[in-house]
Each structure stands twice: as structure tokens, then as C-alpha cells.
Design an enzyme around this catalytic site. Sequence first.
Site, PDB file in Angstrom:
ATOM      1  N   HIS A  50       1.299  -1.162  -0.328  1.00  0.00           N
ATOM      2  CA  HIS A  50      -0.067  -0.472   0.060  1.00  0.00           C
ATOM      3  C   HIS A  50       0.705   0.993   0.439  1.00  0.00           C
ATOM      4  O   HIS A  50       0.684   2.372  -0.155  1.00  0.00           O
ATOM      5  CB  HIS A  50      -0.938   0.033   1.075  1.00  0.00           C
ATOM      6  CG  HIS A  50      -1.857  -1.316   1.386  1.00  0.00           C
ATOM      7  ND1 HIS A  50      -2.786  -1.243   0.022  1.00  0.00           N
ATOM      8  CD2 HIS A  50      -2.448  -1.940   2.123  1.00  0.00           C
ATOM      9  CE1 HIS A  50      -3.900  -2.241   0.915  1.00  0.00           C
ATOM     10  NE2 HIS A  50      -2.901  -2.786   1.370  1.00  0.00           N
ATOM     11  N   ALA A  51       1.867   0.949   0.488  1.00  0.00           N
ATOM     12  CA  ALA A  51       2.684   1.977   0.192  1.00  0.00           C
ATOM     13  C   ALA A  51       3.503   2.966  -1.167  1.00  0.00           C
ATOM     14  O   ALA A  51       3.723   2.460  -1.875  1.00  0.00           O
ATOM     15  CB  ALA A  51       4.303   2.346   1.055  1.00  0.00           C
TER      16      ALA A  51
END
Length: 331
Positions: A50-51
Amino acid sequence: MANSYNSIYLNNLSAFCARLSCGSLIELCKAVALGQVLNGVAIIRPPGHHAEPDEAGGFCLYNNVAIAARYLQKAHGLQKIFILDWDVHHGNGTQTAFYDDPNVVYCSIHRFDHGAFYPGDPVAAAHTAIGEGAGRGRTINIPWNSSGMGDSEYIYAFDKVIMPILYEFAPDFVLVSAGFDAAKGDHIGQMLVTPAAYGHMTHMLKSLAGGKIILALEGGYNLDSIAVSGLACAKALLNDPIEPLGSIVPNALCVQTIHEVIEVQSRYWKSLPQVYTDPIEEPVVGRHVVGMNKMMEAYRKSYLKERYDMIPMAKLESETGPAFLDNVHCT
Ligand code: ZN
């Protein structure tokens, strides 16, 4: 500071832990790339997918798998990387990192619920998000619009989409964003994938890239499910026998989703059934596509013949050619 991000929790060691997590995966990549080990599993946290390149999110500080892919390209000359993300959430950060990159195929199979499921982007996580520029067709999203998808649905997706694309792409290295929150028993994912299916998926993936494959842990919120699923994957990597699957019969929602994915991706992958029929963006060669002008020509020809007994007559100037054939009619 944590509150300024979406779903980020920090303590005074978080930044160190994130570097350790990412660095561990890089070290494992190095060992596999140099042939010191055949393959590997990185049991690391915090996760990474998700980064975004410029923003932490969803428990992820650094995008471990994306960084590992770039490391393999730059340090070891392994250019073509295939990333399979079977975490139940869409890996928005990994997708962003390679969205216009033709050398990295990012394939995510995730719960979508028409955009309602985390991270909740109805556009970026949809099957129509396919990459941009030179990376068109290099992003493949397989979005489930319901909970309850299990072995049959995941194996069906492998059989119809993932493996054909993998064989055509012929990667130098396979990275798996191996979250286990689609596992049976995970209360967040609410999917039904068993350890046997995880073993089979791993077995299929490791047939590519000369067996150079690494699984990197992402999400997963039932420790027992993570343990038995991860074990099944590790056993598959070690060539241990894989538990048998039950009869594979995908549900109707799955078949529909896979059809929609193929409809979009068949424009870019010759090994998928060629069901794409919209000739607007690119010429479609060798398929049963009829232009609207041809249809109108045929209709007018038949209409003028039946109503007024007119027949098409070729105009004789050679430079205009037979394109005028249907445009001049006479009784
Ligand atoms: Zn997840």
C-alpha cells in the site's frame, strides 16, 4: 504524524523496522539472484504494497516488493519482473510504481466490492486500470466483487489469465506480494482460500523464470491461517508433495469477472482468448470486426436496390478506384 496518513501506526522503532523489513527482502533477492539459494520466503513486517512512492499507508511504510524489483533490475540485470499480488487488498502502491513500465508486470487479485473494499479506489483497483504509456497492458487487475471467493475462483483465475500472461511475458524473476488475508479464516478478507490452493499457486508460479521466485509477506490477520498457508507455500517451493484440491468449479461471479478481465487484457496479450472488439484506440487486425461505414454501405446498397431498383456503378476514374462503387447508383 501517524494520524496524517491513512491506516498508519508508529512507535519510535517503526522506521528502523521498516528498513529492516525492506532490507531483508533485498538480501533474499540477492541470494536468489546470485544462485546461493533457489528461491525463498521473506517473513517480514511491516508489509509494503500500500505504500505509494511518496506516501505511507495501510500499515505500509516502504514498498518492499517494488523496491526489490528495482533492485533486481539495477543490481543484477534481471529486467523482466513479474509481480503477483494475491493479498486480498489491491496493492495500490506497487501499481503506481510500475504503471508506465513495460518491464514489470503487476498483477493483483483482490477483493473489490465495486470499489468499496480497502483501499477503496473504484478506478485504480478496477479491471479497467491496465497501465499507461509503454506500460499499457502491464497492469492486470482481477477484482472480486464479493467475499467468499475460494480455491476454485483463484485456480480459475490462474488458469485463464495469470499463467497464460506469465508464459507470454517470460519473466526473469517472479515476486509474490504474499498476503494471506484471502485465506480461509481471515476475518478481514472473508475469502476461503485453503493452504492446498496456496501450495498449488506457488507450484505454478515457480515453473517460470528458472524457478527464481520469492514470496514476501504482506497482510494477513489470522495468525493460524497465515501459518498454515505460508507453510503450504514453503513446502511447494521445497518440492514437497502438495495437498490435493477439491473439484474446481468457479462460481458465476468469478466467471464473469474473469471474462471482463480477458475482454480488456486480450488487446495486449495474444495468448488470451481474443474477445476484444473495440477498434477505436488501435487497429484490430485479423479479427471479425466490421466498421460502421461498411455496415452503412451495405444497408444503403440493399435499400436503394429494393426501393428504387438502383444498382451500384463504379465510377471510372482510376485514381478514385472502386471506393466509389457503392456511392453512385443508377436505375
Ligand atoms: Zn491485505
